[in-house]
Design a protein around this motif. Structure first.
Motif, PDB file in Angstrom:
ATOM      1  N   GLN A 276      55.786 -72.555 -19.908  1.00 32.95           N
ATOM      2  CA  GLN A 276      55.809 -72.558 -21.361  1.00 32.95           C
ATOM      3  C   GLN A 276      54.551 -71.898 -21.922  1.00 32.95           C
ATOM      4  O   GLN A 276      54.603 -71.172 -22.918  1.00 32.95           O
ATOM      5  CB  GLN A 276      55.925 -73.998 -21.872  1.00 32.95           C
ATOM      6  CG  GLN A 276      55.960 -74.132 -23.392  1.00 32.95           C
ATOM      7  CD  GLN A 276      57.206 -73.525 -24.008  1.00 32.95           C
ATOM      8  OE1 GLN A 276      58.222 -73.396 -23.322  1.00 32.95           O
ATOM      9  NE2 GLN A 276      57.136 -73.157 -25.276  1.00 32.95           N
ATOM     10  N   GLY A 277      53.418 -72.156 -21.283  1.00 27.86           N
ATOM     11  CA  GLY A 277      52.165 -71.558 -21.733  1.00 27.86           C
ATOM     12  C   GLY A 277      52.172 -70.047 -21.623  1.00 27.86           C
ATOM     13  O   GLY A 277      51.734 -69.343 -22.545  1.00 27.86           O
ATOM     14  N   ILE A 278      52.658 -69.528 -20.509  1.00 27.83           N
ATOM     15  CA  ILE A 278      52.731 -68.078 -20.313  1.00 27.83           C
ATOM     16  C   ILE A 278      53.688 -67.458 -21.319  1.00 27.83           C
ATOM     17  O   ILE A 278      53.400 -66.409 -21.913  1.00 27.83           O
ATOM     18  CB  ILE A 278      53.170 -67.762 -18.869  1.00 27.83           C
ATOM     19  CG1 ILE A 278      52.079 -68.186 -17.877  1.00 27.83           C
ATOM     20  CG2 ILE A 278      53.484 -66.277 -18.708  1.00 27.83           C
ATOM     21  CD1 ILE A 278      52.506 -68.120 -16.428  1.00 27.83           C
ATOM     22  N   SER A 279      54.828 -68.095 -21.508  1.00 29.20           N
ATOM     23  CA  SER A 279      55.814 -67.581 -22.465  1.00 29.20           C
ATOM     24  C   SER A 279      55.245 -67.555 -23.880  1.00 29.20           C
ATOM     25  O   SER A 279      55.418 -66.578 -24.623  1.00 29.20           O
ATOM     26  CB  SER A 279      57.073 -68.450 -22.418  1.00 29.20           C
ATOM     27  OG  SER A 279      58.030 -68.005 -23.355  1.00 29.20           O
ATOM     28  N   HIS A 280      54.539 -68.615 -24.244  1.00 28.51           N
ATOM     29  CA  HIS A 280      53.963 -68.704 -25.583  1.00 28.51           C
ATOM     30  C   HIS A 280      52.868 -67.651 -25.769  1.00 28.51           C
ATOM     31  O   HIS A 280      52.793 -66.994 -26.808  1.00 28.51           O
ATOM     32  CB  HIS A 280      53.396 -70.108 -25.797  1.00 28.51           C
ATOM     33  CG  HIS A 280      52.951 -70.385 -27.196  1.00 28.51           C
ATOM     34  ND1 HIS A 280      53.835 -70.504 -28.245  1.00 28.51           N
ATOM     35  CD2 HIS A 280      51.713 -70.540 -27.733  1.00 28.51           C
ATOM     36  CE1 HIS A 280      53.165 -70.743 -29.358  1.00 28.51           C
ATOM     37  NE2 HIS A 280      51.875 -70.765 -29.079  1.00 28.51           N
TER      38      HIS A 280
ATOM     39  N   ALA B 103      58.570 -62.997 -17.992  1.00 30.42           N
ATOM     40  CA  ALA B 103      58.170 -64.372 -17.690  1.00 30.42           C
ATOM     41  C   ALA B 103      59.360 -65.314 -17.801  1.00 30.42           C
ATOM     42  O   ALA B 103      59.562 -66.196 -16.948  1.00 30.42           O
ATOM     43  CB  ALA B 103      57.050 -64.805 -18.632  1.00 30.42           C
ATOM     44  N   TYR B 104      60.165 -65.123 -18.830  1.00 30.07           N
ATOM     45  CA  TYR B 104      61.338 -65.986 -19.012  1.00 30.07           C
ATOM     46  C   TYR B 104      62.363 -65.752 -17.908  1.00 30.07           C
ATOM     47  O   TYR B 104      62.910 -66.706 -17.333  1.00 30.07           O
ATOM     48  CB  TYR B 104      61.961 -65.720 -20.382  1.00 30.07           C
ATOM     49  CG  TYR B 104      63.203 -66.522 -20.662  1.00 30.07           C
ATOM     50  CD1 TYR B 104      63.132 -67.902 -20.841  1.00 30.07           C
ATOM     51  CD2 TYR B 104      64.457 -65.913 -20.734  1.00 30.07           C
ATOM     52  CE1 TYR B 104      64.273 -68.657 -21.086  1.00 30.07           C
ATOM     53  CE2 TYR B 104      65.597 -66.663 -20.985  1.00 30.07           C
ATOM     54  CZ  TYR B 104      65.501 -68.028 -21.160  1.00 30.07           C
ATOM     55  OH  TYR B 104      66.639 -68.767 -21.397  1.00 30.07           O
TER      56      TYR B 104
ATOM     57  N   VAL C 133      61.937 -64.447 -14.849  1.00 26.81           N
ATOM     58  CA  VAL C 133      61.475 -64.783 -13.502  1.00 26.81           C
ATOM     59  C   VAL C 133      61.164 -66.269 -13.361  1.00 26.81           C
ATOM     60  O   VAL C 133      61.634 -66.929 -12.426  1.00 26.81           O
ATOM     61  CB  VAL C 133      60.232 -63.946 -13.143  1.00 26.81           C
ATOM     62  CG1 VAL C 133      59.660 -64.384 -11.787  1.00 26.81           C
ATOM     63  CG2 VAL C 133      60.580 -62.460 -13.109  1.00 26.81           C
ATOM     64  N   LEU C 134      60.375 -66.799 -14.284  1.00 28.07           N
ATOM     65  CA  LEU C 134      59.875 -68.162 -14.131  1.00 28.07           C
ATOM     66  C   LEU C 134      60.877 -69.221 -14.578  1.00 28.07           C
ATOM     67  O   LEU C 134      60.916 -70.316 -14.009  1.00 28.07           O
ATOM     68  CB  LEU C 134      58.564 -68.323 -14.912  1.00 28.07           C
ATOM     69  CG  LEU C 134      57.438 -67.358 -14.510  1.00 28.07           C
ATOM     70  CD1 LEU C 134      56.211 -67.581 -15.383  1.00 28.07           C
ATOM     71  CD2 LEU C 134      57.087 -67.527 -13.029  1.00 28.07           C
ATOM     72  N   ASP C 135      61.660 -68.909 -15.609  1.00 31.05           N
ATOM     73  CA  ASP C 135      62.628 -69.890 -16.117  1.00 31.05           C
ATOM     74  C   ASP C 135      64.002 -69.752 -15.459  1.00 31.05           C
ATOM     75  O   ASP C 135      64.653 -70.757 -15.157  1.00 31.05           O
ATOM     76  CB  ASP C 135      62.786 -69.731 -17.627  1.00 31.05           C
ATOM     77  CG  ASP C 135      61.907 -70.698 -18.403  1.00 31.05           C
ATOM     78  OD1 ASP C 135      61.737 -71.835 -17.950  1.00 31.05           O
ATOM     79  OD2 ASP C 135      61.377 -70.307 -19.449  1.00 31.05           O
ATOM     80  N   LEU C 136      64.445 -68.508 -15.266  1.00 32.67           N
ATOM     81  CA  LEU C 136      65.817 -68.273 -14.806  1.00 32.67           C
ATOM     82  C   LEU C 136      65.912 -67.817 -13.359  1.00 32.67           C
ATOM     83  O   LEU C 136      67.026 -67.634 -12.848  1.00 32.67           O
ATOM     84  CB  LEU C 136      66.501 -67.238 -15.719  1.00 32.67           C
ATOM     85  CG  LEU C 136      66.514 -67.553 -17.210  1.00 32.67           C
ATOM     86  CD1 LEU C 136      67.298 -66.484 -17.968  1.00 32.67           C
ATOM     87  CD2 LEU C 136      67.116 -68.928 -17.477  1.00 32.67           C
ATOM     88  N   GLY C 137      64.772 -67.615 -12.697  1.00 36.84           N
ATOM     89  CA  GLY C 137      64.811 -67.220 -11.296  1.00 36.84           C
ATOM     90  C   GLY C 137      65.514 -65.900 -11.052  1.00 36.84           C
ATOM     91  O   GLY C 137      66.220 -65.732 -10.057  1.00 36.84           O
TER      92      GLY C 137
END
Length: 209
Positions: A47-51, A100-101, A103-107
């Motif tokens: 969340q921090g990276i996305s923000h 970021a979304y 890769v990190l959230d949706l793989g």
């Protein structure tokens, strides 16, 4: 005593300003990397990276829209030469935000990304804004401007829609603390209001009093 002439920016000044933009932008990239590696984003680093990347894209986009009114106010026409660079940095941050979304959230699940975009309004708005910035970045070189002719300006006028969609995406994406995105949206409308005469020219003849 004679009044000194207003300082006029020279191409050398613009080069220095562009160098400063590069340095500041790379410092923010370094900050992003440092916070990521040291756990500076807290318990929810995704969340921090996305923000971080999203706000960087939004801030740079708004700064890009500030260039023209500031150049007119200061009577410094050469200042508009930094607008393209700022726009490219805005899109670069937007790319990092989407990456970021994804890769990190949706793989890296592209089908899930498409599903999320179609089902979640804030992602639909964000995707529309991203596509606009992508089109503007792809057509920013001078050779594309020459190739597109009058269509180039019509395409780049879509930035005015992007500058509204971006804070709306931000507003809809937060669960609390809506004051900040609302301030961004207000500032976006102030920037658009500065272009009142531009929008007025788009209206059909006789449409305004």
């Amino acid at each position: 005593m004679p009044i000194p002439h207003r300082l006029k920016l020279s191409p050398r000044h613009i080069t220095v300003l562009k160098t400063l933009i590069h340095v500041v932008s790379l410092l923010f990239v370094a900050q992003l990397v440092l916070l990521t590696l040291t756990g500076g984003f807290g318990a929810d680093p995704v969340q921090g990276i996305s923000h971080f990347t999203g706000k960087a894209a939004l801030n740079t986009l708004l700064l890009t829209l500030c260039v023209s009114p500031v150049a007119r106010w200061l009577k410094q026409g050469l200042l508009v030469r930094v607008r393209r660079l700022l726009g490219l940095y805005s899109f670069s941050w937007a790319v990092l935000h989407l990456t970021a979304y994804l890769v990190l959230d949706l793989g890296l699940d592209w089908s899930l990304l498409l599903s999320e975009i179609t089902e979640r309004p804030y992602l639909t708005v964000g995707a529309a804004c991203w596509l606009i910035l992508c089109a503007l970045a792809a057509t920013s070189p001078q050779r594309m401007q020459r190739r597109l002719g009058t269509r180039w300006q019509k395409l780049h006028n879509w930035v005015y829609l992007a500058v509204v969609l971006a804070p709306v995406h931000y507003y809809w994406s937060v669960k609390s603390g809506v004051v900040e995105p609302l301030l961004y949206l207000l500032f976006a409308f102030v920037l658009l209001a500065c272009r009142y005469r531009t929008f007025k020219r788009w209206l059909p003849a006789g449409a305004t009093p």
